[in-house]
Every structure is written in C-alpha cells, then in structure tokens.
Design a protein around this motif. Structure first.
Motif, mmCIF file in Angstrom:
data_model
loop_
_atom_site.group_PDB
_atom_site.id
_atom_site.type_symbol
_atom_site.label_atom_id
_atom_site.label_comp_id
_atom_site.label_asym_id
_atom_site.label_seq_id
_atom_site.Cartn_x
_atom_site.Cartn_y
_atom_site.Cartn_z
ATOM 1 N N HIS A 142 -5.511 4.869 3.759
ATOM 2 C CA HIS A 142 -6.834 4.957 3.142
ATOM 3 C C HIS A 142 -6.671 5.072 1.639
ATOM 4 C CE1 HIS A 142 -6.332 9.350 2.749
ATOM 5 N NE2 HIS A 142 -5.691 9.233 3.888
ATOM 6 N N GLY A 143 -7.749 4.830 0.936
ATOM 7 C CA GLY A 143 -7.702 4.896 -0.521
ATOM 8 C C GLY A 143 -9.094 5.018 -1.087
ATOM 9 N N HIS A 157 -3.876 4.976 12.207
ATOM 10 C CA HIS A 157 -3.435 4.444 10.915
ATOM 11 C C HIS A 157 -4.001 5.218 9.731
ATOM 12 C CE1 HIS A 157 -2.094 0.222 12.488
ATOM 13 N NE2 HIS A 157 -1.814 1.188 13.349
ATOM 14 N N TYR A 158 -5.262 5.602 9.834
ATOM 15 C CA TYR A 158 -5.853 6.399 8.747
ATOM 16 C C TYR A 158 -5.035 7.679 8.553
ATOM 17 C CZ TYR A 158 -9.454 8.861 6.017
ATOM 18 O OH TYR A 158 -10.132 9.546 5.029
ATOM 19 N N ASP A 159 -4.728 8.328 9.671
ATOM 20 C CA ASP A 159 -4.012 9.605 9.592
ATOM 21 C C ASP A 159 -2.559 9.420 9.160
ATOM 22 O OD1 ASP A 159 -6.277 11.120 10.301
ATOM 23 O OD2 ASP A 159 -5.965 10.615 12.407
ATOM 24 N N ALA A 160 -2.044 8.192 9.281
ATOM 25 C CA ALA A 160 -0.688 7.899 8.796
ATOM 26 C C ALA A 160 -0.700 7.535 7.313
ATOM 27 C CB ALA A 160 -0.072 6.772 9.615
ATOM 28 N N ILE A 178 0.366 2.280 4.627
ATOM 29 C CA ILE A 178 -0.218 2.374 3.287
ATOM 30 C C ILE A 178 -0.916 1.091 2.839
ATOM 31 C CG2 ILE A 178 1.376 4.144 2.423
ATOM 32 C CD1 ILE A 178 3.013 1.853 1.127
ATOM 33 N N PHE A 179 -1.885 1.316 1.950
ATOM 34 C CA PHE A 179 -2.435 0.248 1.119
ATOM 35 C C PHE A 179 -1.734 0.359 -0.238
ATOM 36 C CE2 PHE A 179 -6.211 1.151 3.812
ATOM 37 C CZ PHE A 179 -6.490 -0.118 4.263
ATOM 38 N N THR A 180 -1.366 -0.773 -0.801
ATOM 39 C CA THR A 180 -0.804 -0.779 -2.158
ATOM 40 C C THR A 180 -1.529 -1.840 -2.976
ATOM 41 O OG1 THR A 180 1.358 -0.303 -1.172
ATOM 42 C CG2 THR A 180 1.310 -0.901 -3.505
ATOM 43 N N PRO A 181 -2.211 -1.465 -4.061
ATOM 44 C CA PRO A 181 -2.477 -0.087 -4.475
ATOM 45 C C PRO A 181 -3.519 0.558 -3.572
ATOM 46 C CG PRO A 181 -3.624 -1.625 -5.916
ATOM 47 C CD PRO A 181 -2.828 -2.462 -4.964
ATOM 48 N N ASN A 182 -3.750 1.849 -3.768
ATOM 49 C CA ASN A 182 -4.749 2.525 -2.932
ATOM 50 C C ASN A 182 -5.792 3.270 -3.761
ATOM 51 O OD1 ASN A 182 -3.403 4.736 -3.826
ATOM 52 N ND2 ASN A 182 -2.901 5.557 -1.821
ATOM 53 N N ASN A 183 -5.889 2.869 -5.005
ATOM 54 C CA ASN A 183 -6.841 3.530 -5.892
ATOM 55 C C ASN A 183 -7.351 2.487 -6.884
ATOM 56 O OD1 ASN A 183 -8.157 5.465 -7.458
ATOM 57 N ND2 ASN A 183 -6.545 6.962 -7.020
ATOM 58 N N PHE A 184 -8.646 2.220 -6.847
ATOM 59 C CA PHE A 184 -9.213 1.177 -7.706
ATOM 60 C C PHE A 184 -10.342 1.742 -8.537
ATOM 61 C CE2 PHE A 184 -8.376 -0.493 -3.424
ATOM 62 C CZ PHE A 184 -7.242 -1.250 -3.713
ATOM 63 N N LYS A 185 -10.510 1.152 -9.694
ATOM 64 C CA LYS A 185 -11.668 1.494 -10.520
ATOM 65 C C LYS A 185 -12.392 0.204 -10.873
ATOM 66 C CE LYS A 185 -10.292 5.897 -12.451
ATOM 67 N NZ LYS A 185 -9.223 6.107 -11.437
ATOM 68 N N VAL A 186 -13.678 0.175 -10.567
ATOM 69 C CA VAL A 186 -14.495 -0.991 -10.898
ATOM 70 C C VAL A 186 -15.765 -0.485 -11.560
ATOM 71 C CG1 VAL A 186 -13.529 -2.304 -8.957
ATOM 72 C CG2 VAL A 186 -15.668 -1.052 -8.648
ATOM 73 N N SER A 214 -1.887 -4.954 -0.573
ATOM 74 C CA SER A 214 -1.023 -5.178 0.588
ATOM 75 C C SER A 214 -1.183 -4.035 1.580
ATOM 76 C CB SER A 214 0.445 -5.348 0.160
ATOM 77 O OG SER A 214 1.119 -4.115 0.210
ATOM 78 N N MET A 215 -0.974 -4.353 2.842
ATOM 79 C CA MET A 215 -1.060 -3.350 3.917
ATOM 80 C C MET A 215 0.266 -3.381 4.657
ATOM 81 S SD MET A 215 -4.925 -4.098 5.365
ATOM 82 C CE MET A 215 -4.594 -5.630 6.235
ATOM 83 N N LYS A 216 0.862 -2.221 4.825
ATOM 84 C CA LYS A 216 2.110 -2.223 5.590
ATOM 85 C C LYS A 216 2.515 -0.827 6.058
ATOM 86 C CE LYS A 216 5.375 -2.139 1.675
ATOM 87 N NZ LYS A 216 4.612 -2.419 0.480
ATOM 88 N N GLU A 217 3.495 -0.832 6.964
ATOM 89 C CA GLU A 217 4.121 0.408 7.397
ATOM 90 C C GLU A 217 5.310 0.659 6.473
ATOM 91 O OE1 GLU A 217 4.796 -2.350 10.066
ATOM 92 O OE2 GLU A 217 2.625 -2.422 9.885
ATOM 93 N N THR A 218 5.683 1.917 6.327
ATOM 94 C CA THR A 218 6.863 2.236 5.518
ATOM 95 C C THR A 218 7.972 2.741 6.446
ATOM 96 O OG1 THR A 218 6.292 4.552 5.160
ATOM 97 C CG2 THR A 218 5.336 2.955 3.630
ATOM 98 N N PRO A 219 9.232 2.695 5.966
ATOM 99 C CA PRO A 219 10.354 3.117 6.829
ATOM 100 C C PRO A 219 10.230 4.576 7.283
ATOM 101 C CG PRO A 219 11.161 1.918 4.910
ATOM 102 C CD PRO A 219 9.692 2.157 4.684
ATOM 103 N N ASP A 220 9.524 5.408 6.528
ATOM 104 C CA ASP A 220 9.407 6.827 6.917
ATOM 105 C C ASP A 220 8.171 7.101 7.770
ATOM 106 O OD1 ASP A 220 7.701 6.343 4.822
ATOM 107 O OD2 ASP A 220 8.101 8.219 3.781
#
Ligand SMILES: [Cu+2]
Length: 158
Positions: free
Chosen positions: A150-151, A144-147, A58-66, A48-54
C-alpha cells in the motif's frame, strides 16, 4: 452482475464507515477523483509491483504527490511472480474493499480506479484528481496489503 453483487456486499460491510465519508454517491462520484481524459495527461508515474526476497510485497514508488485538478497516467507493471492489483481510493473505501476481498478472495474488481495484473503484465490507469487530501493505493489480493502493498497519494490544493 459482478458489480451489483459487490455493491450489495459493500453496503452490508460499510454502513458505519460510509457515514463518515464525504461522498455518498456511487460510481463516477468518488472522493479520489474520476477517470481521466488521455489527452489531458500532464504527468506519467511508473509504478512497479512485486514481492521482495524477505517476504514483503511492495509498490515502488509508494508515495506520490500530485496537484488537485491534475490528470495522471499511472503505468503499472507487475514485476513479481504473483497476481497483483493497483487500487486507488480513499482509505475508508480501501479498507471496506479489503474486508470484502478477504471473505471472497476470487472476486475481481471491475472499476476504473483499479487494475489487476498477471506477472509480467503492464497496464495504465488515467485518473483525474478532483479533491485534495491523502488517498491510498493498495493491492487487495488477500494478505498483500498486510505484507506491505500500500502507499499514499497526496493531492495538494494547487
Ligand atoms: Cu499484491
């Protein structure tokens, strides 16, 4: 036309970075891999991609292993209120692209390793990882990257 212009811009920006890259080729020969065959998908990863209240993005999740050789279907949903994109690439290419997007914010990607989604929309990228290493996912809409958008994708050698 769009691709040709982008290529030209990338060439202008990227000369020092490309010198250290492992692949000199253009489309279809990328370190991160290649477009995958839908019939060979062995795993689906929902992101998922979204803005957070703060104020983060973010990407959720933002860390994958393949694993090297695996074909993955990324099912990506924009759950935010702004346009977002999912770009999968080696870090040097992501950073080149980011610099171009900051100069030309209206430029859209038209590449198989990237998708741009409006709020509420979903899309798929089917990708075959042909090299091991650590690659990046990123949203290159300016800021967006700086916010935080990325992952990492870690591709294990089997
Ligand atoms: Cu974004």
């Amino acid at each position: 036309m769009k691709i040709a212009i982008l290529g030209l811009l990338l060439a202008t920006f990227a000369t020092p970075v490309l010198a250290s890259g492992s692949h000199a080729g253009g489309h279809g020969e990328m370190a991160v891999g290649e477009p995958g065959d839908k019939s060979k998908v062995t795993q689906t990863i929902r992101v998922s991609m979204k803005e957070t209240p703060d104020g983060k993005m973010i990407f959720t999740p933002n860390n994958f292993k393949v694993r090297k050789g695996q074909t993955i279907r990324f099912t990506i949903k924009n759950e935010g209120e702004l346009d977002h994109e999912f770009v999968l690439d080696q870090e040097a290419k992501v950073m080149e692209h980011k610099a171009v997007m900051e100069k030309f914010p209206d430029m859209e990607h038209d590449d198989p390793n990237a998708i741009r989604l409006k709020p509420g929309k979903s899309g798929d990228i089917v990708w075959k990882f042909t090299n091991d290493g650590v690659f990046k996912i990123a949203c290159l809409v300016p800021g967006h990257y700086d916010a935080g958008m990325h992952g990492d994708v870690t591709v294990a050698n089997k």
